[in-house]
Scaffold this motif. Sequence first.
Motif, mmCIF file in Angstrom:
data_model
loop_
_atom_site.group_PDB
_atom_site.id
_atom_site.type_symbol
_atom_site.label_atom_id
_atom_site.label_comp_id
_atom_site.label_asym_id
_atom_site.label_seq_id
_atom_site.Cartn_x
_atom_site.Cartn_y
_atom_site.Cartn_z
ATOM 1 N N ALA A 47 0.834 -1.203 0.000
ATOM 2 C CA ALA A 47 0.000 0.000 0.000
ATOM 3 C C ALA A 47 0.870 1.255 0.000
ATOM 4 N N GLN A 48 1.921 1.241 0.775
ATOM 5 C CA GLN A 48 2.829 2.385 0.834
ATOM 6 C C GLN A 48 3.506 2.620 -0.508
ATOM 7 N N SER A 49 3.796 1.530 -1.237
ATOM 8 C CA SER A 49 4.430 1.674 -2.550
ATOM 9 C C SER A 49 3.517 2.408 -3.526
ATOM 10 N N LEU A 50 2.203 2.230 -3.393
ATOM 11 C CA LEU A 50 1.265 2.954 -4.244
ATOM 12 C C LEU A 50 1.287 4.447 -3.938
ATOM 13 N N LEU A 51 1.316 4.770 -2.665
ATOM 14 C CA LEU A 51 1.367 6.182 -2.272
ATOM 15 C C LEU A 51 2.672 6.820 -2.742
ATOM 16 N N ASN A 52 3.793 6.118 -2.545
ATOM 17 C CA ASN A 52 5.082 6.643 -3.011
ATOM 18 C C ASN A 52 5.105 6.752 -4.531
ATOM 19 N N GLY A 53 4.500 5.756 -5.189
ATOM 20 C CA GLY A 53 4.513 5.734 -6.645
ATOM 21 C C GLY A 53 3.751 6.891 -7.257
ATOM 22 N N ILE A 54 2.591 7.227 -6.688
ATOM 23 C CA ILE A 54 1.812 8.326 -7.273
ATOM 24 C C ILE A 54 2.512 9.658 -7.049
ATOM 25 N N LYS A 55 3.290 9.774 -5.959
ATOM 26 C CA LYS A 55 4.076 10.989 -5.751
ATOM 27 C C LYS A 55 5.173 11.093 -6.812
ATOM 28 N N GLU A 56 5.769 9.965 -7.179
ATOM 29 C CA GLU A 56 6.798 9.984 -8.223
ATOM 30 C C GLU A 56 6.190 10.323 -9.571
#
Length: 297
Positions: free
Chosen positions: A207-216
Amino acid sequence: MKLPEVETPSYYKPGAILTLQLAPDDITCLVEVIKPFIPFTISQVLLCKPAESQTEPSHPLIDQLPEAFIVKVYDPRYMDHRLPFKSRPARPWSLDGEQEAATRREERGCPGRDANYDLANWPEEDDDKPGWEEWYFQSAEDQYYHESEAYKRLEPVQGVTIPRCYGYGTLKLPQRAISPHILVIEYISDAETLEKIDPACVPPELAQSLLNGIKEVNQLGVVHTDLNPGNILLTPRDRPTRAVVIDFGHAGLREEEDDETWREVLEENDDPYWMRARLKRSLGEDILGSSGAAPAA
Protein backbone atom coordinates in the motif's frame (compact mmCIF):
# COMPACT_ATOMS: atom_id res chain seq x y z
CA MET A 1 -32.35 -2.58 -14.76
CA LYS A 2 -29.46 -3.57 -16.98
CA LEU A 3 -27.94 -0.67 -18.91
CA PRO A 4 -27.32 -1.07 -22.64
CA GLU A 5 -23.80 -2.00 -23.72
CA VAL A 6 -21.77 -1.12 -26.78
CA GLU A 7 -21.74 -3.89 -29.35
CA THR A 8 -18.60 -5.96 -29.85
CA PRO A 9 -17.72 -6.05 -33.57
CA SER A 10 -16.38 -9.22 -35.17
CA TYR A 11 -12.86 -7.77 -35.45
CA TYR A 12 -12.64 -7.35 -31.67
CA LYS A 13 -13.78 -10.89 -30.89
CA PRO A 14 -11.53 -13.85 -29.99
CA GLY A 15 -9.55 -15.17 -32.95
CA ALA A 16 -9.76 -11.99 -35.00
CA ILE A 17 -6.53 -10.73 -36.59
CA LEU A 18 -5.80 -7.02 -36.25
CA THR A 19 -3.30 -4.98 -38.26
CA LEU A 20 -1.36 -2.48 -36.18
CA GLN A 21 0.89 0.23 -37.62
CA LEU A 22 3.53 0.92 -34.99
CA ALA A 23 5.33 4.25 -34.68
CA PRO A 24 7.73 5.74 -35.43
CA ASP A 25 8.60 3.69 -38.53
CA ASP A 26 5.06 2.58 -39.45
CA ILE A 27 5.92 -1.08 -38.82
CA THR A 28 3.07 -3.49 -39.61
CA CYS A 29 2.34 -5.86 -36.72
CA LEU A 30 -0.35 -8.52 -36.85
CA VAL A 31 -1.94 -9.53 -33.56
CA GLU A 32 -4.63 -12.03 -32.64
CA VAL A 33 -7.39 -11.12 -30.20
CA ILE A 34 -7.54 -13.49 -27.22
CA LYS A 35 -10.50 -11.73 -25.64
CA PRO A 36 -12.05 -8.27 -25.33
CA PHE A 37 -12.65 -6.74 -21.91
CA ILE A 38 -16.29 -5.73 -21.99
CA PRO A 39 -18.30 -3.64 -21.65
CA PHE A 40 -16.47 -1.02 -23.71
CA THR A 41 -16.50 2.49 -22.24
CA ILE A 42 -14.35 5.26 -23.74
CA SER A 43 -11.69 2.99 -25.25
CA GLN A 44 -11.68 -0.67 -26.21
CA VAL A 45 -9.32 -2.91 -24.26
CA LEU A 46 -8.28 -6.16 -25.94
CA LEU A 47 -6.06 -8.98 -24.68
CA CYS A 48 -3.93 -10.00 -27.65
CA LYS A 49 -0.97 -12.10 -28.70
CA PRO A 50 1.36 -11.88 -31.70
CA ALA A 51 -0.16 -13.52 -34.77
CA GLU A 52 1.62 -16.68 -35.90
CA SER A 53 2.62 -15.11 -39.21
CA GLN A 54 3.81 -11.53 -39.77
CA THR A 55 3.96 -9.54 -43.00
CA GLU A 56 7.08 -7.67 -41.86
CA PRO A 57 10.51 -9.25 -41.35
CA SER A 58 11.77 -9.51 -37.79
CA HIS A 59 11.75 -6.10 -36.09
CA PRO A 60 12.66 -5.11 -32.50
CA LEU A 61 9.22 -3.53 -31.93
CA ILE A 62 7.57 -6.87 -32.70
CA ASP A 63 10.25 -9.13 -31.21
CA GLN A 64 9.93 -7.46 -27.79
CA LEU A 65 6.26 -8.32 -27.42
CA PRO A 66 5.45 -10.92 -24.74
CA GLU A 67 3.11 -13.87 -25.21
CA ALA A 68 0.11 -11.77 -24.17
CA PHE A 69 -0.39 -8.01 -23.98
CA ILE A 70 -3.07 -5.33 -24.06
CA VAL A 71 -4.02 -3.41 -27.18
CA LYS A 72 -5.96 -0.33 -26.11
CA VAL A 73 -7.93 1.13 -29.00
CA TYR A 74 -9.25 4.69 -29.05
CA ASP A 75 -12.02 4.09 -31.56
CA PRO A 76 -14.77 6.73 -31.35
CA ARG A 77 -17.27 4.36 -32.98
CA TYR A 78 -17.61 2.25 -29.83
CA MET A 79 -17.70 4.89 -27.09
CA ASP A 80 -20.45 4.16 -24.58
CA HIS A 81 -21.41 7.85 -24.64
CA ARG A 82 -23.25 7.01 -27.87
CA LEU A 83 -25.77 4.93 -25.94
CA PRO A 84 -29.02 6.47 -24.68
CA PHE A 85 -28.93 7.46 -21.02
CA LYS A 86 -31.72 9.29 -19.19
CA SER A 87 -32.46 12.35 -21.34
CA ARG A 88 -29.51 11.76 -23.66
CA PRO A 89 -30.55 10.24 -27.00
CA ALA A 90 -28.68 7.49 -28.79
CA ARG A 91 -26.07 8.77 -31.22
CA PRO A 92 -25.12 5.77 -33.37
CA TRP A 93 -21.99 5.86 -35.49
CA SER A 94 -22.40 7.15 -39.04
CA LEU A 95 -19.90 6.29 -41.79
CA ASP A 96 -21.13 9.22 -43.89
CA GLY A 97 -20.74 11.53 -40.91
CA GLU A 98 -17.26 10.17 -40.17
CA GLN A 99 -16.20 10.65 -43.78
CA GLU A 100 -17.54 14.19 -43.91
CA ALA A 101 -15.86 15.09 -40.61
CA ALA A 102 -12.55 13.68 -41.90
CA THR A 103 -12.89 15.67 -45.14
CA ARG A 104 -13.47 18.88 -43.19
CA ARG A 105 -10.37 18.25 -41.07
CA GLU A 106 -8.28 17.73 -44.20
CA GLU A 107 -9.61 20.97 -45.66
CA ARG A 108 -8.65 22.80 -42.45
CA GLY A 109 -5.18 21.25 -42.60
CA CYS A 110 -5.67 19.51 -39.25
CA PRO A 111 -6.36 15.81 -39.93
CA GLY A 112 -5.77 14.66 -36.36
CA ARG A 113 -6.19 16.01 -32.86
CA ASP A 114 -7.11 19.68 -32.69
CA ALA A 115 -5.65 21.07 -29.46
CA ASN A 116 -8.03 24.04 -29.70
CA TYR A 117 -11.18 21.95 -30.05
CA ASP A 118 -13.59 22.61 -27.17
CA LEU A 119 -14.99 19.28 -26.01
CA ALA A 120 -17.38 21.12 -23.70
CA ASN A 121 -19.06 22.67 -26.76
CA TRP A 122 -21.33 19.91 -28.09
CA PRO A 123 -23.02 20.14 -31.51
CA GLU A 124 -26.27 22.05 -31.19
CA GLU A 125 -28.39 19.64 -33.25
CA ASP A 126 -28.80 15.92 -32.49
CA ASP A 127 -29.01 15.15 -36.23
CA ASP A 128 -25.70 16.90 -37.04
CA LYS A 129 -23.92 13.66 -37.93
CA PRO A 130 -20.61 15.19 -39.11
CA GLY A 131 -20.61 17.45 -36.05
CA TRP A 132 -21.12 14.56 -33.65
CA GLU A 133 -18.58 12.35 -35.43
CA GLU A 134 -16.07 15.18 -35.07
CA TRP A 135 -16.87 15.49 -31.36
CA TYR A 136 -16.39 11.74 -30.80
CA PHE A 137 -13.22 11.72 -32.89
CA GLN A 138 -11.70 14.61 -30.93
CA SER A 139 -12.75 12.99 -27.65
CA ALA A 140 -10.93 9.79 -28.60
CA GLU A 141 -7.88 11.69 -29.83
CA ASP A 142 -7.76 13.71 -26.62
CA GLN A 143 -7.85 10.53 -24.53
CA TYR A 144 -5.08 8.98 -26.61
CA TYR A 145 -2.92 12.11 -26.45
CA HIS A 146 -3.05 12.35 -22.68
CA GLU A 147 -2.49 8.64 -22.06
CA SER A 148 0.30 8.22 -24.59
CA GLU A 149 2.09 11.36 -23.39
CA ALA A 150 1.74 10.21 -19.79
CA TYR A 151 3.36 6.86 -20.62
CA LYS A 152 6.23 8.59 -22.39
CA ARG A 153 6.91 10.89 -19.43
CA LEU A 154 6.53 8.04 -16.97
CA GLU A 155 9.05 5.74 -18.65
CA PRO A 156 11.19 5.62 -15.44
CA VAL A 157 8.32 3.97 -13.52
CA GLN A 158 7.02 1.68 -16.27
CA GLY A 159 6.99 -1.90 -15.06
CA VAL A 160 6.79 -0.70 -11.45
CA THR A 161 4.12 1.89 -10.64
CA ILE A 162 2.46 1.64 -14.06
CA PRO A 163 2.38 -1.06 -16.76
CA ARG A 164 5.08 -1.18 -19.41
CA CYS A 165 4.24 0.43 -22.73
CA TYR A 166 5.52 -1.56 -25.72
CA GLY A 167 4.42 0.75 -28.50
CA TYR A 168 2.19 3.40 -30.01
CA GLY A 169 0.44 3.51 -33.36
CA THR A 170 -2.80 3.09 -35.25
CA LEU A 171 -5.20 0.29 -36.12
CA LYS A 172 -6.26 -0.42 -39.70
CA LEU A 173 -9.98 -1.10 -39.91
CA PRO A 174 -12.18 -1.96 -42.89
CA GLN A 175 -14.64 0.57 -44.30
CA ARG A 176 -13.56 3.44 -42.07
CA ALA A 177 -12.53 7.03 -42.74
CA ILE A 178 -10.05 6.97 -39.84
CA SER A 179 -7.42 4.69 -38.34
CA PRO A 180 -7.92 4.85 -34.55
CA HIS A 181 -4.87 5.30 -32.36
CA ILE A 182 -3.71 2.42 -30.16
CA LEU A 183 -1.39 1.72 -27.25
CA VAL A 184 0.29 -1.65 -26.75
CA ILE A 185 0.80 -2.12 -23.03
CA GLU A 186 1.62 -4.75 -20.44
CA TYR A 187 -1.08 -7.21 -19.43
CA ILE A 188 -1.30 -7.37 -15.64
CA SER A 189 -2.36 -11.01 -15.25
CA ASP A 190 -4.23 -12.47 -12.27
CA ALA A 191 -4.99 -8.96 -11.07
CA GLU A 192 -7.77 -7.61 -8.89
CA THR A 193 -8.95 -4.04 -8.47
CA LEU A 194 -8.42 -2.27 -5.17
CA GLU A 195 -12.13 -2.29 -4.37
CA LYS A 196 -12.40 -6.08 -4.75
CA ILE A 197 -9.12 -7.29 -3.25
CA ASP A 198 -9.17 -9.05 0.11
CA PRO A 199 -7.70 -6.47 2.55
CA ALA A 200 -6.21 -9.22 4.69
CA CYS A 201 -3.80 -10.27 1.93
CA VAL A 202 -2.36 -6.81 1.18
CA PRO A 203 0.85 -6.01 3.12
CA PRO A 204 1.26 -2.41 4.36
CA GLU A 205 4.47 -1.98 2.36
CA LEU A 206 2.57 -2.64 -0.88
CA ALA A 207 0.00 0.00 0.00
CA GLN A 208 2.83 2.38 0.83
CA SER A 209 4.43 1.67 -2.55
CA LEU A 210 1.27 2.95 -4.24
CA LEU A 211 1.37 6.18 -2.27
CA ASN A 212 5.08 6.64 -3.01
CA GLY A 213 4.51 5.73 -6.65
CA ILE A 214 1.81 8.33 -7.27
CA LYS A 215 4.08 10.99 -5.75
CA GLU A 216 6.80 9.98 -8.22
CA VAL A 217 4.26 10.18 -11.05
CA ASN A 218 3.59 13.79 -10.01
CA GLN A 219 7.32 14.56 -9.87
CA LEU A 220 7.66 13.32 -13.45
CA GLY A 221 5.13 15.87 -14.71
CA VAL A 222 1.86 13.92 -14.66
CA VAL A 223 -1.26 14.15 -12.49
CA HIS A 224 -3.66 11.22 -12.78
CA THR A 225 -6.89 13.02 -11.69
CA ASP A 226 -9.00 9.83 -11.76
CA LEU A 227 -7.73 7.58 -8.97
CA ASN A 228 -10.88 5.53 -8.53
CA PRO A 229 -10.41 1.99 -7.11
CA GLY A 230 -10.95 0.45 -10.55
CA ASN A 231 -7.78 2.15 -11.78
CA ILE A 232 -5.61 0.52 -9.11
CA LEU A 233 -4.64 -3.13 -9.73
CA LEU A 234 -2.94 -5.63 -7.42
CA THR A 235 -1.41 -8.93 -8.49
CA PRO A 236 -1.47 -11.84 -7.89
CA ARG A 237 -4.91 -11.51 -6.37
CA ASP A 238 -4.49 -14.14 -3.63
CA ARG A 239 -1.23 -12.73 -2.26
CA PRO A 240 -0.38 -9.50 -4.10
CA THR A 241 3.24 -8.47 -4.45
CA ARG A 242 2.80 -5.76 -7.08
CA ALA A 243 0.41 -2.81 -7.40
CA VAL A 244 0.00 -0.58 -10.45
CA VAL A 245 -2.00 2.44 -11.51
CA ILE A 246 -3.71 2.36 -14.91
CA ASP A 247 -5.81 4.56 -17.21
CA PHE A 248 -4.18 7.94 -17.79
CA GLY A 249 -6.75 9.14 -20.34
CA HIS A 250 -7.72 12.08 -18.10
CA ALA A 251 -4.19 12.84 -16.96
CA GLY A 252 -2.90 16.36 -16.58
CA LEU A 253 0.49 16.98 -18.16
CA ARG A 254 3.12 19.50 -17.27
CA GLU A 255 3.78 21.62 -20.33
CA GLU A 256 5.39 25.04 -19.80
CA GLU A 257 4.43 25.54 -16.15
CA ASP A 258 7.15 26.85 -13.87
CA ASP A 259 7.80 25.09 -10.56
CA GLU A 260 5.39 27.26 -8.56
CA THR A 261 2.55 26.86 -11.06
CA TRP A 262 3.08 23.10 -11.21
CA ARG A 263 2.98 22.89 -7.41
CA GLU A 264 -0.38 24.65 -7.55
CA VAL A 265 -1.61 22.10 -10.09
CA LEU A 266 -0.49 19.25 -7.84
CA GLU A 267 -2.16 20.81 -4.81
CA GLU A 268 -5.40 21.40 -6.69
CA ASN A 269 -5.64 17.78 -7.90
CA ASP A 270 -3.90 16.20 -4.87
CA ASP A 271 -3.36 12.68 -6.20
CA PRO A 272 -1.68 11.58 -2.93
CA TYR A 273 -4.76 12.61 -0.93
CA TRP A 274 -7.03 10.54 -3.16
CA MET A 275 -4.63 7.59 -3.10
CA ARG A 276 -4.56 7.64 0.71
CA ALA A 277 -8.35 7.90 0.83
CA ARG A 278 -8.83 4.97 -1.58
CA LEU A 279 -6.32 2.79 0.26
CA LYS A 280 -7.84 3.45 3.67
CA ARG A 281 -11.39 2.92 2.48
CA SER A 282 -10.59 -0.39 0.76
CA LEU A 283 -7.89 -1.77 3.05
CA GLY A 284 -8.56 -0.19 6.43
CA GLU A 285 -7.63 2.98 8.27
CA ASP A 286 -4.38 1.52 9.65
CA ILE A 287 -2.97 0.23 6.35
CA LEU A 288 -0.53 3.14 5.96
CA GLY A 289 0.30 3.65 9.62
CA SER A 290 1.59 7.08 10.58
CA SER A 291 3.14 7.61 7.12
CA GLY A 292 -0.34 7.81 5.61
CA ALA A 293 -1.63 10.43 8.01
CA ALA A 294 -2.79 13.75 6.65
CA PRO A 295 -0.23 16.53 7.05
CA ALA A 296 -0.64 18.84 9.99
CA ALA A 297 -2.32 22.19 9.34
